[in-house]
Enzyme design. Structure first.
Site, PDB file in Angstrom:
ATOM      1  N   HIS A 166       0.858  -1.187   0.000  1.00 36.75           N
ATOM      2  CA  HIS A 166       0.000   0.000   0.000  1.00 36.75           C
ATOM      3  C   HIS A 166       0.890   1.232   0.000  1.00 36.75           C
ATOM      4  CE1 HIS A 166      -1.444   3.280   2.744  1.00 36.75           C
ATOM      5  NE2 HIS A 166      -2.420   3.301   1.859  1.00 36.75           N
ATOM      6  N   ASN A 221       0.406   5.804  -0.250  1.00 36.33           N
ATOM      7  CA  ASN A 221      -0.498   6.942  -0.365  1.00 36.33           C
ATOM      8  C   ASN A 221       0.316   8.201  -0.130  1.00 36.33           C
ATOM      9  OD1 ASN A 221      -2.168   9.090   1.132  1.00 36.33           O
ATOM     10  ND2 ASN A 221      -3.762   7.815   0.235  1.00 36.33           N
TER      11      ASN A 221
END
Length: 359
Positions: A134, A136
């Site tokens: 992940h 971000n």
């Protein structure tokens, strides 16, 4: 060509995340050239702004009936960008104030204008030995409302608060220490360009943020996490420590670009050496149990998911893109015991390790 530094930060962020999205999707597609391409879905937000979701998913009926004669490297993946603006309602402001205690956000019953731009991605490989990842990276600003008569005249609103946040973390089902070392050292090298004390702070922050209290374990093996980076004092980065860190808006954006650019070299080589590893049905079962933990964290604790669902005009499909296509919950599972391959991972989910120190 206009000097980038002469452009508003929101424009610079939009240009950067568009470029980074293209590079990441191209790198993933190049790893599996026989797989279907990512679906590229551009969208417009009626309340203001736009985005593009690049999503990979193979329909279940193409997994088993021979229509797709190729076992794909990825099972589900999304690399999304958005640049949106509008007015934050009071409930969203209260949630933001709770999450960003160092931000001077005034109470306004009519809400506050905002801009948010960033990239968010989650990659769920098919093979149990290839880790989920992940990342971000985002920019947020709150402005004064535009006064009557100024709208459409090209007048930039007064910025009340701005900050950058983001990070990247690795979530394997099976422990390969060399993969954890590679991922962490690549991120550390990017952080060290802007201050050698940044990585230890952001690594510890990541370990604490991606923690599942009701399971008493971390979601994965961590990486880096940071938020509220602006020119002001920061609770995680005390001035008294003589910490060298980016401070101006341009310096912090430079840091964000360096750690964002580190994503491909930190992860794609790991995926490349694990996606074809031989695996068993029991290993697949454990992978699905770990994905269940991933779902628990994202739906119960993740601030970004909760904030996104509270934002007017939220694009639910993009917000929930992070969830795996398939997950599993077992009552009192027998997997993960000490002395097993699964238990080797659980050991470090319960006691985080300084992987970069192993390099």
């Amino acid at each position: 060509m206009t000097d980038a530094k002469a452009q508003p930060m929101r424009v610079q962020v939009e240009e950067y995340v568009n470029d980074l999205q293209d590079r990441i999707v191209n790198a993933l597609e190049a790893l599996d050239p026989n797989a279907p391409k990512f679906k590229r879905d551009s969208w417009i937000r009626s309340q203001g702004g736009s985005g593009r979701s690049c999503v990979f998913a193979v329909p279940p009926d193409q997994d088993h009936d021979g229509v797709l004669n190729h076992t794909t490297v990825l099972e589900k993946a999304g690399v999304n960008i958005s640049t949106v603006h509008g007015v934050l309602p009071p409930p969203a402001i209260r949630q933001m104030r709770a999450d960003h205690t160092s931000m001077p956000l005034p109470d306004r019953p009519e809400g506050l204008p905002f801009f948010a731009g960033g990239i968010s991605l989650v990659i769920h490989p098919r093979n149990p030995h290839a880790p989920t990842v992940h990342a971000n990276y985002r920019y947020f600003e709150i402005t004064e409302p535009v006064k009557p008569g100024e709208a459409g005249e090209g007048i930039e609103p007064k910025v009340l608060a701005w900050w950058f946040g983001g990070g990247a973390d690795l979530t394997p089902s099976y422990l390969y220490e060399e993969d954890a070392v590679h991922f962490h050292t690549t991120l550390k090298s990017a952080c060290d360009l802007h201050g050698e004390k940044l990585y230890p702070v952001f690594k510890d922050w990541c370990d604490k943020y991606f923690y599942i209290p009701h399971r008493q374990e971390s979601r994965g093996l961590g990486g880096i996490f940071f938020d509220d980076l602006n020119e002001g004092p920061h609770l995680k980065l005390p001035e008294a420590d003589g910490l060298r860190r980016p401070r101006s808006q341009d310096e912090i954006f430079g840091f964000v670009k360096d750690v964002g650019n580190a994503f491909i070299p930190s992860y794609v080589p790991i995926l490349g050496r694990r996606y074809a590893t031989a695996s068993t049905p029991e290993e697949r079962r454990w992978q699905l149990i770990r994905r269940g933990r991933y779902v628990e964290f994202n739906l119960v604790y993740d601030r970004g998911t909760k904030f996104g669902l509270m934002t007017p005009g939220a694009r639910i499909e993009s917000i929930l893109m992070s969830l795996p296509e398939t997950a599993r919950w077992e009552y009192m599972t027998d997997l993960g015991q000490e002395g097993t391959r699964e238990g080797d991972l659980v050991k470090y989910l319960r006691t985080p390790k300084d992987w970069a120190a192993e390099s």
